[in-house]
Design an enzyme around this catalytic site. Sequence first.
Site, short mmCIF file in Angstrom:
data_model
loop_
_atom_site.label_atom_id
_atom_site.label_comp_id
_atom_site.label_asym_id
_atom_site.label_seq_id
_atom_site.Cartn_x
_atom_site.Cartn_y
_atom_site.Cartn_z
N GLY A 238 0.89 -1.45 0.05
CA GLY A 238 0.01 0.02 0.13
C GLY A 238 0.75 1.46 0.05
O GLY A 238 -0.08 2.29 -0.03
N GLU A 288 4.16 -6.72 1.56
CA GLU A 288 3.66 -6.90 0.16
C GLU A 288 3.68 -5.78 -0.49
O GLU A 288 2.45 -5.47 -1.20
CB GLU A 288 2.01 -7.54 0.42
N PRO A 289 4.53 -5.22 -0.76
CA PRO A 289 4.86 -3.97 -1.58
C PRO A 289 4.55 -4.30 -3.03
O PRO A 289 5.38 -5.10 -3.47
CB PRO A 289 6.08 -3.26 -1.15
N TYR A 331 -9.48 5.12 -12.11
CA TYR A 331 -9.13 5.67 -10.99
C TYR A 331 -9.03 7.11 -10.93
O TYR A 331 -8.47 7.77 -9.97
CB TYR A 331 -8.13 5.12 -10.28
N CYS A 357 -12.45 4.23 -28.84
CA CYS A 357 -13.80 4.87 -29.28
C CYS A 357 -14.73 5.14 -27.79
O CYS A 357 -15.73 4.69 -27.53
CB CYS A 357 -14.87 4.33 -30.02
N GLU A 358 -14.07 5.81 -27.00
CA GLU A 358 -14.62 6.26 -25.53
C GLU A 358 -14.22 7.49 -25.21
O GLU A 358 -12.74 7.56 -25.33
CB GLU A 358 -14.38 5.08 -24.37
N TYR A 386 0.61 -1.47 -12.36
CA TYR A 386 -0.68 -1.84 -12.82
C TYR A 386 -1.02 -1.12 -14.00
O TYR A 386 -2.03 -0.37 -14.31
CB TYR A 386 -1.67 -0.87 -11.71
N1 LLP Z 1 -1.41 -7.01 -0.84
C1 LLP Z 1 -2.77 -7.02 -1.14
C2 LLP Z 1 -3.47 -8.08 -0.51
C3 LLP Z 1 -3.38 -6.29 -2.26
O1 LLP Z 1 -4.32 -6.38 -2.46
C4 LLP Z 1 -2.43 -5.47 -3.00
C5 LLP Z 1 -2.90 -4.51 -3.94
C6 LLP Z 1 -1.09 -5.38 -2.42
C7 LLP Z 1 -0.53 -6.01 -1.56
C8 LLP Z 1 -0.16 -4.39 -3.17
O2 LLP Z 1 -0.53 -2.99 -2.99
P1 LLP Z 1 0.53 -1.85 -3.44
O3 LLP Z 1 1.80 -1.86 -2.50
O4 LLP Z 1 0.74 -1.93 -4.87
O5 LLP Z 1 -0.39 -0.84 -3.07
N2 LLP Z 1 -4.87 -1.12 -9.94
C9 LLP Z 1 -4.62 -0.26 -8.89
C10 LLP Z 1 -4.29 -0.65 -7.53
C11 LLP Z 1 -4.89 -1.92 -7.05
C12 LLP Z 1 -4.31 -2.68 -5.88
C13 LLP Z 1 -4.70 -3.94 -5.60
N3 LLP Z 1 -4.23 -4.65 -4.49
C14 LLP Z 1 -4.09 0.97 -9.32
O6 LLP Z 1 -3.62 1.20 -10.33
O7 LLP Z 1 -4.09 2.13 -8.52
#
Ligand code: LLP
Length: 430
Positions: A238, A288-289, A331, A357-358, A386
């Site tokens: 996160g 979990e980065p 988003y 086309c959107e 992403y």
């Molecule tokens: N752990 C779990 C259980 C998750 O669901 C996620 C992301 C992460 C770790 C990794 O999170 P991060 O460190 O990348 O923030 N597609 C969206 C983001 C979706 C995130 C989904 N889960 C975007 O482009 O902003």
Amino acid sequence: MHSFSYVDGTLRCEGVDLGEIADRFATPAYVYSSATIRSNYRRLDAALAPLDHLLCYAVKANSNLAVLNLLSKLGSGFDIVSAGELFRVLKAGGRADRCTFAGVGKTREEIAFALREGVYSFNVESEGELTRINEVAGSLGLKAPVAIRVNPDVDAKTHKFISTGKSKNKFGIGIDRAAEVYQVAAGLPHLKIRGVQTHIGSQILEASPFAEAAEKLAALVRDLKQAYDIEFFDFGGGIGIVYDEALESGSPAWWEAHGSSTQRITPEDYAAAIIPVLKPLGLRILFEPGRFLVGNAGALLSTVQYVKQTPAKTFTIIDAAMNDLIRPALYEGWHEIVPLRQSTNEKTVMDVVGPVCESGDFFAQDRPLAPLHPDDRVAVLSSGAYGFVMSSNYNSRPLLPEILVDGEKFHLARERQSLEDLVRGESIPE
Ligand code: LLP
């Protein structure tokens, strides 16, 4: 930190001129910087050094084999959410016993595959899933290591689509019911309770929601430790990144000027907020980065096709589209757009859009940018997380190539799809 910068007016990724990449592989194309990924990994790892910890890269952010291989060589574990992601990790040289398997909808087949490969833990999201994992493990004569994902009901202060730690979200078990569900798990013969997990959301730019979640969970974890053989606490991912001023944010001087602001979380801010709470638990702490490791390491290269002037706006139409990078459409994601060749300091207000086309097919709206002309090339920055992974064949557009830069060298880590690839596996009834 990242490795995109101008040298003599030409945009480079590490030692490579991005114009050369665009000439060689055509556009649109994704480019990733190995140095950026390495430096982000090492910086976060160092910030968390006071903890007995393991970084489990969230594969969903960018699952290219070359990226996974690079992270695996750095010692990373992996957070996976499907059989496909586990398959990729193994192909890339990663180890199953450093994988945590998350996700609210694991199928029996996925559970069996992960059990046979020997994943470190299943992060379980419901009682139904506990029962199912127990059954599958029993049928294979195995014991499944599990952690329960606990939803702490914390406001992550991020976009509603990527906030996961509120009680109204579909994720995890509510913190007030967690102890009860651990008891259920303890009664199932083919499960081994191994840990506790949480994840409150993504693109979080303040330390306070992390601190709040850590505190809420620490009390629970302490209680659970009394009753079960808890080995780890997985704090999820996160950590947010800088999207605006992305180019400047690559320099240490920029961080000195802006780094301590509450809107720009650093790994050190993150660590300082949680270490005092997590260290006394005396457990292995998993993280979990995803975005933090790879987001600023990627750019989407694209070429201007047309500049269309209407009475209302200037539309710069580029050859990349929402199917290649959906973050702005989905988003309202903001990505900095810069020319591969700097020309002028003059700015005109424009929309940068794709050919799909959107009306949602845009990369920037009403944004002042240096004037662009057909055949000029641009980079859409901070698209390493992403980006490609969320792309699709919408409008029958082939998936893009991915190129991994390392110093002066670059490697085509994924070929561009051909038109034949688009119809592979399809057929017409006789
Ligand atoms: N752990 C779990 C259980 C998750 O669901 C996620 C992301 C992460 C770790 C990794 O999170 P991060 O460190 O990348 O923030 N597609 C969206 C983001 C979706 C995130 C989904 N889960 C975007 O482009 O902003």
